[in-house]
Design a protein around this motif. Sequence first.
Motif, PDB file in Angstrom:
ATOM      1  N   THR A 108      38.168  46.283  39.704  1.00  0.00           N
ATOM      2  CA  THR A 108      37.605  44.986  39.001  1.00  0.00           C
ATOM      3  C   THR A 108      38.333  43.697  39.938  1.00  0.00           C
ATOM      4  O   THR A 108      39.078  43.751  40.657  1.00  0.00           O
ATOM      5  N   GLY A 109      37.100  42.870  40.261  1.00  0.00           N
ATOM      6  CA  GLY A 109      37.581  41.757  41.055  1.00  0.00           C
ATOM      7  C   GLY A 109      36.877  42.061  42.304  1.00  0.00           C
ATOM      8  O   GLY A 109      36.455  40.918  42.885  1.00  0.00           O
ATOM      9  N   ASP A 110      36.601  43.416  42.627  1.00  0.00           N
ATOM     10  CA  ASP A 110      35.746  43.287  44.224  1.00  0.00           C
ATOM     11  C   ASP A 110      34.698  43.927  43.657  1.00  0.00           C
ATOM     12  O   ASP A 110      33.848  44.355  44.574  1.00  0.00           O
TER      13      ASP A 110
ATOM     14  N   ALA B 235      35.414  45.083  26.331  1.00  0.00           N
ATOM     15  CA  ALA B 235      34.682  44.976  27.408  1.00  0.00           C
ATOM     16  C   ALA B 235      35.669  44.201  28.476  1.00  0.00           C
ATOM     17  O   ALA B 235      35.325  44.419  29.687  1.00  0.00           O
ATOM     18  N   ARG B 236      36.451  43.136  28.077  1.00  0.00           N
ATOM     19  CA  ARG B 236      37.342  42.613  28.888  1.00  0.00           C
ATOM     20  C   ARG B 236      38.034  43.521  29.997  1.00  0.00           C
ATOM     21  O   ARG B 236      38.297  43.481  31.014  1.00  0.00           O
ATOM     22  N   ASP B 237      38.161  44.631  29.536  1.00  0.00           N
ATOM     23  CA  ASP B 237      38.938  45.544  30.452  1.00  0.00           C
ATOM     24  C   ASP B 237      38.308  46.033  31.627  1.00  0.00           C
ATOM     25  O   ASP B 237      38.885  46.315  32.459  1.00  0.00           O
ATOM     26  N   PHE B 238      36.865  45.934  31.578  1.00  0.00           N
ATOM     27  CA  PHE B 238      35.985  46.261  32.539  1.00  0.00           C
ATOM     28  C   PHE B 238      35.687  44.852  33.639  1.00  0.00           C
ATOM     29  O   PHE B 238      34.763  45.226  34.348  1.00  0.00           O
ATOM     30  N   LEU B 239      35.878  43.832  33.015  1.00  0.00           N
ATOM     31  CA  LEU B 239      35.300  42.705  33.582  1.00  0.00           C
ATOM     32  C   LEU B 239      36.619  41.767  34.266  1.00  0.00           C
ATOM     33  O   LEU B 239      37.477  41.675  33.609  1.00  0.00           O
ATOM     34  N   ASP B 240      36.162  41.200  35.157  1.00  0.00           N
ATOM     35  CA  ASP B 240      36.831  40.114  36.034  1.00  0.00           C
ATOM     36  C   ASP B 240      36.245  38.601  35.925  1.00  0.00           C
ATOM     37  O   ASP B 240      34.883  38.709  35.987  1.00  0.00           O
ATOM     38  N   ASN B 241      37.003  37.695  35.314  1.00  0.00           N
ATOM     39  CA  ASN B 241      36.397  36.317  34.964  1.00  0.00           C
ATOM     40  C   ASN B 241      35.381  36.668  34.163  1.00  0.00           C
ATOM     41  O   ASN B 241      34.183  36.229  34.077  1.00  0.00           O
ATOM     42  N   TYR B 242      35.902  37.196  32.893  1.00  0.00           N
ATOM     43  CA  TYR B 242      34.891  37.442  31.745  1.00  0.00           C
ATOM     44  C   TYR B 242      34.338  36.236  31.368  1.00  0.00           C
ATOM     45  O   TYR B 242      34.956  35.188  30.867  1.00  0.00           O
ATOM     46  N   ILE B 243      33.071  36.022  31.106  1.00  0.00           N
ATOM     47  CA  ILE B 243      32.122  35.201  30.527  1.00  0.00           C
ATOM     48  C   ILE B 243      31.337  35.690  29.557  1.00  0.00           C
ATOM     49  O   ILE B 243      30.517  36.676  29.980  1.00  0.00           O
ATOM     50  N   PHE B 244      31.208  34.815  28.556  1.00  0.00           N
ATOM     51  CA  PHE B 244      30.300  35.445  27.319  1.00  0.00           C
ATOM     52  C   PHE B 244      29.092  34.243  27.144  1.00  0.00           C
ATOM     53  O   PHE B 244      29.425  33.372  26.912  1.00  0.00           O
ATOM     54  N   LEU B 245      28.103  34.909  27.535  1.00  0.00           N
ATOM     55  CA  LEU B 245      26.731  34.059  27.521  1.00  0.00           C
ATOM     56  C   LEU B 245      25.902  34.547  26.475  1.00  0.00           C
ATOM     57  O   LEU B 245      25.632  35.638  26.273  1.00  0.00           O
ATOM     58  N   ALA B 246      25.786  33.443  25.305  1.00  0.00           N
ATOM     59  CA  ALA B 246      24.804  33.938  24.198  1.00  0.00           C
ATOM     60  C   ALA B 246      23.526  33.084  24.419  1.00  0.00           C
ATOM     61  O   ALA B 246      23.698  31.942  24.470  1.00  0.00           O
TER      62      ALA B 246
END
Length: 108
Positions: free
Chosen positions: A28-30, A48-59
Amino acid sequence: LDEADRMLDMGCEPQIRNIVENRGMPPTGDRQTLMFSATFPKEIQMLARDFLDNYIFLAVGRVGSTSDNITQKIVWVEDRDKRSFLLDLLVAAGPECLTLVFVETKRG
């Protein structure tokens, strides 16, 4: 990952975790990881945050609601007739019609 919320909700977390942690993927991050879903409940967002770096939720639109310009059809068809029925529907809709077809749901 499309329909990421359903994948996680249906118990696919161990498989997803195995793929991203043990299959030679960059950490994560690379790597760039994107998760898409029409709905994304809070508890699944947290997972899902476990799998993502710089988590952004776009709706886009209202989360969990339907759009007025989408028509949903559910049609019961005999197994042997499914392919031809679907092809007939797609031909009748025409080339300008945008269509999303869901098939094969994991059970259990």
